[in-house]
Write an enzyme that holds these catalytic residues in place. Structure first.
Site, mmCIF file in Angstrom:
data_model
loop_
_atom_site.group_PDB
_atom_site.id
_atom_site.type_symbol
_atom_site.label_atom_id
_atom_site.label_comp_id
_atom_site.label_asym_id
_atom_site.label_seq_id
_atom_site.Cartn_x
_atom_site.Cartn_y
_atom_site.Cartn_z
ATOM 1 N N GLY A 67 0.863 -1.173 0.000
ATOM 2 C CA GLY A 67 0.000 0.000 0.000
ATOM 3 C C GLY A 67 0.896 1.217 0.000
ATOM 4 C CB SER A 68 1.957 3.850 -0.724
ATOM 5 O OG SER A 68 2.756 2.789 -1.138
ATOM 6 C CG ASN A 69 -0.239 6.738 3.969
ATOM 7 O OD1 ASN A 69 -1.387 6.415 3.762
ATOM 8 N ND2 ASN A 69 0.434 6.341 5.041
ATOM 9 C CG ASN B 71 -2.809 2.322 -0.600
ATOM 10 O OD1 ASN B 71 -2.280 2.231 0.502
ATOM 11 N ND2 ASN B 71 -2.115 2.467 -1.708
#
Length: 806
Positions: free
Chosen positions: A251-253, A523
């Protein structure tokens, strides 16, 4: 710290000791005085010159934490230096991946053992081998490499792959493997440029064919027994869960701030990818320079040739895993007389049979036949929970447009050369190479960018409405997985005029937000990249509009919107946001939980007090964080999200809803009681500081780990492995990985702070096995050395010229 060796020969190059520096005013390349015949003037004249005049070579300058700054005169040399330096840090992980893409795991590790999941979803080595050997025998990657640019990879990328393989091989030839994970192993050996390309192919299809490898390799024509059709509602639920962010291991920010809200009118970028801490999807840091051509710093996925997330002197970018569904299914109508023949517009088409043989550990082999159609391979499942049975009348073929996409490195190269966010968009339009990520960027002129420019099957809502089978009419709205009628020629995917390959969306169809005060993604779909400027009008396959956001997205929007409203932002504000460790779930639920807790059993009185005093953060010193974490996991796993809150979701108030925890549900008391009993049984105090029981062990030393899980909504996401007998969370599976906070101050050098949470090397014998992990534990950062003067001032500078031996 870089460990000097006893001789230059052991490094396979010339170890140049740090004395006086020569600078190239035009190129910004500086080297140190040589201890051998190589003079600083000669090295500075041509940083990529091979001492004997032939073959690729590079100069690698190592600074703190083993970060290599690779300088070469051309792309082959840059690839050489990158392959060499990656091998030095990660040879065992890399070699394991090459065994995978060659289809040789069963031979070396056993057919029934499980791969690490880095390059596919295969649950056993045998199915992994059957798939990748099938790709090899069909010459899939060779054919893609032969496609002229822009539909195929460019010359520079091919040179990088050639150089990378040569550099990896040179390191193996000239060095001794010390990592116990593969020391002396017969599966560690030379690779080819084609192996490097195959690894890139595997990464590209992770979201498509890579999800269905077990189902592709197990697909066999049906026997005489009746095979029931899949249940539409169950399939839709399974598809929705398969593509949900909360069930992903990546995932990620990321957030970009425009000059309107920064202290100096220039852009800011905070990237926080959430990737596995172990195995072949780790990031690796470097700076890559070809004087006058390319100068970029950041992180690459292991085995890839270029920085994929990073910055240069004008622009910075990060990626987040996108919601676009990178595959679709075609439901085949079969010939009643032969289940390996399907009908299109009434005409019979025979499936292509690929007999694939895999060698086994004992010297025998297994041969299986795979079945391919005009749409792609026949697949009988997308994971255990999503069966797609092949019956006498029906089969399913998987379409993955990224199986025809070898352009991801061309996109990365375009980003590395970009001078603005407009340049980044232009690079995306030209290369169209990103398979499963969004891009968030900021530049030194103060502009921002969010774009969901990814390679997706061209499933328009109109096409899905017109061509979905009964199964597809349920799965597409629920999950974005289209199931189209494969018996109709008019249900083909078609082609957008501006698309470089058929069957995908062109750049003009991509959700894109330019020059917003902030552009953020965690995400969820593109809809709320900026809550004041929502994106709408895109097709369902890209993601949803007007649907509930994850707690991580909601917390992130609250945080970054407040930062933008405050204004005057600097890189230090990005650093504070990264490690704020605020728990959005706690802000929504703790007060309700404490009130209800006090009305329950007296056995919970201690827990009530602990939660009431908790600071609602996931800092290592936070008391009550572990209790709330275990309670919240138990609650959200047992109570459906729609039954968790009293105030339901409202599309007109998407950040603040749903809210007000429903503590009256039976699941609430059960979850709280279970968490208390669990901790007590493990001998863990209810108010124990988080860091005592969430940690990693490196070289026998505990490093407390802050951050929290997806369900808590913490920006600094950490998905840890629970081991009650071992004292709590004793390892991290995935989460915050290569973190970067980047801005500009008007000078020639970007202002950048970085951190690789799991450190640069997987080798326990390396000094860079845990050094940045210790920094992460203490919420400390690395000041990036991008400009030449900063590299040369590193107190740990070591410079090595690497080349092939003749």
């Amino acid at each position: 710290m870089f460990q000097p060796v006893r001789s230059a020969a052991l490094l396979g190059g010339t170890l140049l000791f740090r004395t006086r520096f020569a600078r190239l005013a035009l190129t910004g390349v500086a080297l140190v005085t040589a201890a051998t015949a190589v003079t600083p003037q000669a090295a500075a004249h041509d940083p990529g010159r091979h001492p004997s005049g032939g073959g690729p070579s590079a100069v690698i300058r190592y600074t703190e934490h083993g970060v290599p700054h690779i300088v070469a005169r051309d792309y082959a040399g840059l690839g050489f230096g990158t392959g060499w330096a990656q091998a030095a840090d990660q040879v065992c992980v890399l070699a394991d991946g090459f065994v995978t893409v060659r289809g040789e795991r069963s031979r070396h590790f056993g057919a029934d053992a499980a791969p690490d999941g880095s390059l596919s979803s295969a649950t056993k080595n045998l199915s992994s081998d059957l798939y990748f050997r099938g790709i090899r025998e069909a010459r899939t990657v060779e054919k893609l490499l032969a496609v002229p640019a822009p539909a195929g990879p460019g010359r520079e990328v091919k040179e990088l792959m050639r150089g990378w393989a040569a550099g990896y091989n040179a390191w193996l030839k000239q060095n001794r493997v010390t990592d116990p994970a593969c020391r002396g192993a017969d599966w560690v050996g030379p690779v080819t440029a084609l192996d490097v390309a195959r690894r890139g192919f595997a990464v590209s299809v992770l979201g498509g064919q890579g999800r269905g490898i077990d189902g592709i390799t197990a697909a066999q024509p049906p026997g005489a027994a009746h095979v029931p059709a899949p249940d539409a509602q169950a399939t839709a639920r399974a598809a929705r869960e398969l593509f949900a962010a909360e069930s992903a291991d990546m995932g990620s920010n990321a957030v970009a701030f425009s000059g309107d809200v920064t202290a100096n009118g220039r852009g800011l970028l905070l990237g926080n990818p959430h990737y596995p801490w172990h195995g072949g999807r780790r990031f690796w840091q470097s700076q890559q320079t070809i004087p006058g051509e390319l100068n970029v710093s950041g992180a690459s996925l292991l085995g890839t040739t270029l920085v994929s997330i990073g910055f240069n002197d004008k622009v910075a970018w990060s990626h987040t895993v996108a919601t676009g569904v990178t595959l679709n299914l075609h439901q085949l109508t079969l010939d009643p007389a032969d289940p390996t023949v399907y009908l299109v517009d009434g005409r019979r088409e025979r499936m292509t049979e690929r007999a694939v043989t895999v060698p086994l550990e004992d010297g025998t082999s297994v041969t299986r036949t795979q079945y391919w159609t005009r749409y792609g391979p026949v697949v009988t499942s997308l994971g255990a929970s999503l069966p797609l049975p092949w019956s006498a009348s029906t089969a399913y073929a998987l379409n993955d447009p990224n199986a025809a996409n070898m352009r991801a490195s061309d996109t990365a190269l375009a980003f590395g050369k970009a001078r603005s966010t407009d340049d980044m968009l232009a690079g995306l339009r030209r290369t169209q190479g990103l398979p499963w990520v969004n891009t968030i960027a900021a530049d030194s002129a103060g502009r921002t960018l969010f774009t969901q420019s990814q390679v997706l099957p061209r499933i328009t809502d109109e096409l899905a409405q017109r061509c979905s089978t009964p199964l597809g009419r349920v799965t597409y709205p629920a999950s974005g997985v289209a199931v189209l009628d494969g018996s109709r020629g008019d249900c083909g995917l078609g082609r957008d005029q501006d698309a470089v390959q058929p069957g995908v969306f062109g750049p003009s169809r991509m959700p894109t937000l330019k020059d917003a005060a902030y552009a953020e993604n965690s995400n969820d779909s593109a809809w709320l990249s900026n809550a004041d400027r929502p994106l709408t009008g895109y097709e369902r396959v890209f993601g949803t509009v007007g649907t509930p956001r994850s707690l991580r997205t909601r917390g992130a929007i609250e945080d970054v919107a407040a930062m933008a409203d405050k204004g005057g932002l600097t890189v230090a504000d990005l650093q504070r946001q990264q490690f704020a460790n605020r728990v959005p779930a706690a802000d929504l639920a703790v007060a309700d939980t404490v009130r209800a807790c006090k009305e329950l059993s007296a056995d919970l009185a201690e827990a009530c007090g602990v939660l009431e005093r908790w600071d609602r953060s996931m800092e290592t010193g936070s008391r009550g964080a572990l209790l709330f974490d275990r309670f919240w996991r138990a609650l959200t796993s047992s109570v459906p999200s729609g039954q968790l809150w009293k105030v339901p979701f409202s599309a007109s108030d998407p950040v603040a809803t749903p809210r007000s925890l429903d503590t009256g549900s039976p699941g609430f008391a059960k979850a709280l009681t279970a968490a208390v009993n669990e901790l007590r049984a493990a001998g863990i105090a209810l108010d124990a500081p988080l860091g005592q029981h969430q940690f990693v062990l490196r070289d026998g030393k505990r490093h407390p780990v802050h951050g929290g899980t997806e369900s808590l909504g913490v920006w600094n996401k950490i998905e840890a492995v629970w081991n009650a007998a071992g004292g709590g969370y004793t390892e991290v599976a995935h989460g915050s990985s290569h973190i970067q906070a980047v801005g500009w101050d008007g000078g020639r050098c970007p202002v950048a702070r970085t951190l690789l949470t799991y450190s640069q090397s997987s080798n326990p014998a390396s000094p860079h096995y845990r050094d940045q992990t210790a920094l992460f534990s203490g919420e400390r950062w690395v000041t990036s050395r991008f400009c030449e003067r900063d590299i040369m001032r590193s107190p740990e500078l070591k410079v090595v010229r690497v080349h092939e031996r003749r």
